[in-house]
Design a protein around this motif. Structure first.
Motif, PDB file in Angstrom:
ATOM      1  N   TYR A 154      -5.999 134.730  36.653  1.00 44.12           N
ATOM      2  CA  TYR A 154      -5.680 135.020  38.063  1.00 44.12           C
ATOM      3  C   TYR A 154      -4.307 134.468  38.432  1.00 44.12           C
ATOM      4  O   TYR A 154      -3.542 135.075  39.174  1.00 44.12           O
ATOM      5  N   PHE A 155      -3.999 133.285  37.859  1.00 40.58           N
ATOM      6  CA  PHE A 155      -2.674 132.703  38.074  1.00 40.58           C
ATOM      7  C   PHE A 155      -1.599 133.649  37.518  1.00 40.58           C
ATOM      8  O   PHE A 155      -0.577 133.916  38.158  1.00 40.58           O
ATOM      9  N   ARG A 160       2.962 137.746  37.778  1.00 45.02           N
ATOM     10  CA  ARG A 160       3.447 139.118  37.566  1.00 45.02           C
ATOM     11  C   ARG A 160       3.939 139.690  38.890  1.00 45.02           C
ATOM     12  O   ARG A 160       5.001 140.319  38.954  1.00 45.02           O
ATOM     13  N   ARG A 161       3.142 139.470  39.938  1.00 41.80           N
ATOM     14  CA  ARG A 161       3.553 140.005  41.259  1.00 41.80           C
ATOM     15  C   ARG A 161       4.833 139.320  41.716  1.00 41.80           C
ATOM     16  O   ARG A 161       5.741 139.967  42.227  1.00 41.80           O
ATOM     17  N   LYS A 162       4.898 138.017  41.510  1.00 43.55           N
ATOM     18  CA  LYS A 162       6.056 137.247  41.994  1.00 43.55           C
ATOM     19  C   LYS A 162       7.349 137.668  41.293  1.00 43.55           C
ATOM     20  O   LYS A 162       8.394 137.792  41.922  1.00 43.55           O
ATOM     21  N   LEU A 166       6.813 143.868  34.395  1.00 42.04           N
ATOM     22  CA  LEU A 166       5.836 144.885  33.997  1.00 42.04           C
ATOM     23  C   LEU A 166       4.988 145.352  35.177  1.00 42.04           C
ATOM     24  O   LEU A 166       3.768 145.458  35.068  1.00 42.04           O
ATOM     25  N   MET A 167       5.637 145.594  36.306  1.00 39.87           N
ATOM     26  CA  MET A 167       4.937 146.111  37.483  1.00 39.87           C
ATOM     27  C   MET A 167       5.500 147.494  37.831  1.00 39.87           C
ATOM     28  O   MET A 167       6.703 147.743  37.692  1.00 39.87           O
ATOM     29  N   TRP A 177      -3.959 144.663  33.607  1.00 41.86           N
ATOM     30  CA  TRP A 177      -3.162 143.427  33.584  1.00 41.86           C
ATOM     31  C   TRP A 177      -3.035 142.870  32.170  1.00 41.86           C
ATOM     32  O   TRP A 177      -2.095 142.157  31.858  1.00 41.86           O
ATOM     33  N   ASN A 178      -4.021 143.169  31.337  1.00 41.89           N
ATOM     34  CA  ASN A 178      -4.149 142.427  30.075  1.00 41.89           C
ATOM     35  C   ASN A 178      -4.597 143.380  28.963  1.00 41.89           C
ATOM     36  O   ASN A 178      -5.596 144.092  29.127  1.00 41.89           O
TER      37      ASN A 178
END
Ligand code: FAD
Ligand code: DLZ
Ligand code: SF4
Length: 507
Positions: A154-155, A160-162, A166-167, A177-178
């Motif tokens: 979750y971290f 990734r968002r921050k 790869l978004m 995500w994985n």
């Protein structure tokens, strides 16, 4: 007249370091010191000491070329008093700076040391945050606050968002995500194995190697051959070499192990990242570019980026959140001394011999060797987690406490009772046999559970589960294995206990 005396540590070799950014080359002075107290805080691998000292000396040259005045104290300087505190005191007495400036260190021990300096030195000491990470210690504490479980996955999504890595907009590239499910292939011995970039040795490295050979003869590990990069330029060449040669298969063979192949498709850059020669975000951006250009598949790029913006940042967050008590965690109350063969590699168990002898040669082992071979064996055998922690901190070129301790105490030994890992990474010989070719030539038989020729991991695995059933039977991921053990016939259970006891007695 010196305004700020800026102490730069051996793992702070970045021109963008906060203490340097806050300074002014016209009015401030940089101090770098090779000191015995650091080089022998644990018996660091000879190659690690040579790598750090040579990189420090090259960084001093880099800083001078940027206009800084650098006072560099070598280990064999007769005036060297041997510790950060005594060397800063000596420089402060000479230069009479208005204040000492440092960037937050990577170890609790050193942070405590800095805390005592204002009184000891009689001048102000400014400790600035280390912003070479994506997530500050304050931000991590905010993320952790109020969560029942601190799961890395979750971290990682937050990171990734921050970063936008790869978004596609607010969605992960590829819709997931994985991609780890695609990353568990065993490797074949006939695959082409790219070797890591080998940097040339220059006169500075030669001097350092002579010093290390003379002063650290009793330390673990081989000094030669030495091929680590010791400059930013060469560390960047090592990264470029990895991206073009090994990254495309990084994901596929991430968990694989092969006799005589220490590096497989791993990057071998953690020591550059951790001492500041490479920047983690720049590394991840280079990997994303390789993916977007079509040179690298998504499972490789995502798997690699997760290790850096996920695991690397997460373990640092855990370290600063949980220290100082984290170092003494010992959930299973394990007290056995570290077996002597961890220092010599002299064992008939091929998997351990391979992992330890390559560690001795290269100051390197990849993650699965650390986790599932040396770490797994130590946990099954009930080794004191603190003794094992000191071993990992000593033997790897990338080892600093902020990253090594949570990996050892939390991930590999489950000594924090499950804060970091959802289950102990305990495995019998079957796992090692599936992921490697170690068992083929081994003196032990991986298929046998008990008896003098049985793979020692097998009985130790069941014995470990039985010994700790009170603590583990409610764990959803491992409780099932305890119930399997309980279904074994009583005499099979007794044979397992006897075999495990024989292995432990022989240690
Ligand atoms: P690759 O496999 O190519 O991975 C790429 C990068 O991801 C690494 O360079 C590293 O920066 C990062 N990374 C991968 N896994 C982790 C992880 N679990 N934690 C933090 N970063 C990670 N890593 C260290 O940097 N220093 C240590 O002292 C250290 N001690 C460890 C001790 C144990 C018991 C275990 C199980 C793992 C430890 N690790 C440590 C994590 C990992 O094993 C190394 O980062 C990795 O093997 C370095 O090799 P590489 O550069 O080829 O990594
Ligand atoms: C690991 C290490 C070693 C072996 N030697 C030195 C040294 O002589 N001088 C120095 O500045 N740093 C060294 N280091 C790195 C430090 O131990 C590290 O900066 C602290 O532990 C904080 O992370
Ligand atoms: Fe290791 Fe057991 Fe395989 Fe030998 S048989 S290599 S000891 S797992």
């Amino acid at each position: 007249m010196t305004r700020n005396l800026i102490l730069v540590l051996g793992d702070q070799l970045s021109p963008a370091l906060t203490s340097l950014q806050a300074g002014d080359p016209e009015r401030d002075r940089v101090l770098m010191v090779e000191v015995m107290a650091e080089a022998s805080s644990v018996p660091h691998h000879k190659k690690k000491i040579a790598f750090i000292f040579s990189s420090m000396r090259h960084f001093a040259v880099e800083l001078r070329s940027l206009g800084w005045t650098v006072d560099y104290v070598t280990l064999d300087d007769p005036a060297n008093r041997g510790s950060f505190t005594s060397e800063v005191a000596r420089a402060a007495a000479l230069l009479k700076p208005e204040q000492v400036v440092v960037t937050q260190p990577g170890e609790w021990r050193v942070a405590e040391m800095f805390g005592g300096w204002p009184d000891q030195l009689g001048i102000p000491v400014a400790v600035l945050p280390d912003d070479r990470f994506l997530c500050s210690t304050v931000e991590f504490a905010g993320w952790a606050d109020g969560r029942k479980q601190l799961r890395m996955e979750y971290f990682y999504r937050e990171m990734r968002r921050k970063t936008g890595l790869l978004m596609d907009g607010d969605q992960p590239v590829g819709g997931k995500w994985n991609f780890d499910a695609e990353n568990r292939k065993p490797a074949m011995a006939n695959l082409f194995m790219p070797q890591p970039y080998a940097a040339p040795i220059d006169a500075t490295t030669c001097d350092v190697m002579a010093l290390v050979a003379a002063r650290f003869e009793t330390h673990f590990g081989d000094l030669e051959p030495f091929s680590f990069a010791v400059t930013r330029h060469d560390a960047e060449a090592a990264l470029a070499h990895f991206v073009s040669h090994a990254l495309p298969h990084f994901g596929d063979y991430q968990d694989a192990m092969l006799v005589g192949e220490p590096f497989l498709y791993h990057a071998v850059i953690s020591h550059y990242l951790n001492c500041g020669l490479l920047d983690p975000l720049a590394v991840c951006r280079a990997v994303e570019v390789a993916y977007r250009s079509g040179a690298v598949p998504l499972n490789a790029a995502e798997g690699f980026i997760r290790q850096i913006i996920g695991w690397r940042e997460y373990v640092r967050g855990i370290y600063w959140l949980k220290m100082p008590n984290y170092a003494d965690e010992n959930y299973f109350n394990h007290t056995r001394p570290l077996p002597e063969f961890y220092w010599t590699g002299k064992t008939d168990m091929t998997c351990l011999r391979e992992a330890i002898t390559q560690t001795k040669s290269h100051a390197y082992a990849h993650h699965i060797q650390r986790l599932m071979i040396t770490g797994n064996f130590a946990m099954l055998a009930g080794v004191d987690p603190h003794a094992l922690h000191e071993w990992y901190l000593s033997v790897y070129a990338d080892a600093y406490e902020w990253v090594e301790l949570p990996n050892t105490i939390g991930m590999s030994q489950f000594a924090d009772g499950g804060l970091l890992a959802s289950k102990p990474y305990a495995a019998s010989g079957a796992y090692i046999n599936r992921m490697s070719n170690y068992c083929r030539g081994c003196r032990y038989d991986v298929k046998q559970r008990t008896g003098p020729n049985a793979c020692p991991f097998n009985a130790l695995y069941w014995d470990f589960l039985a010994r700790h059933r009170d603590k583990l039977s409610s764990n959803p991921r491992i409780g099932q294995m305890i119930r399997t053990f309980e279904k074994f016939e009583a005499d099979e259970q007794a044979r397992i206990m006897t075999s495990a006891a024989a292995t432990l007695a022989a240690l």
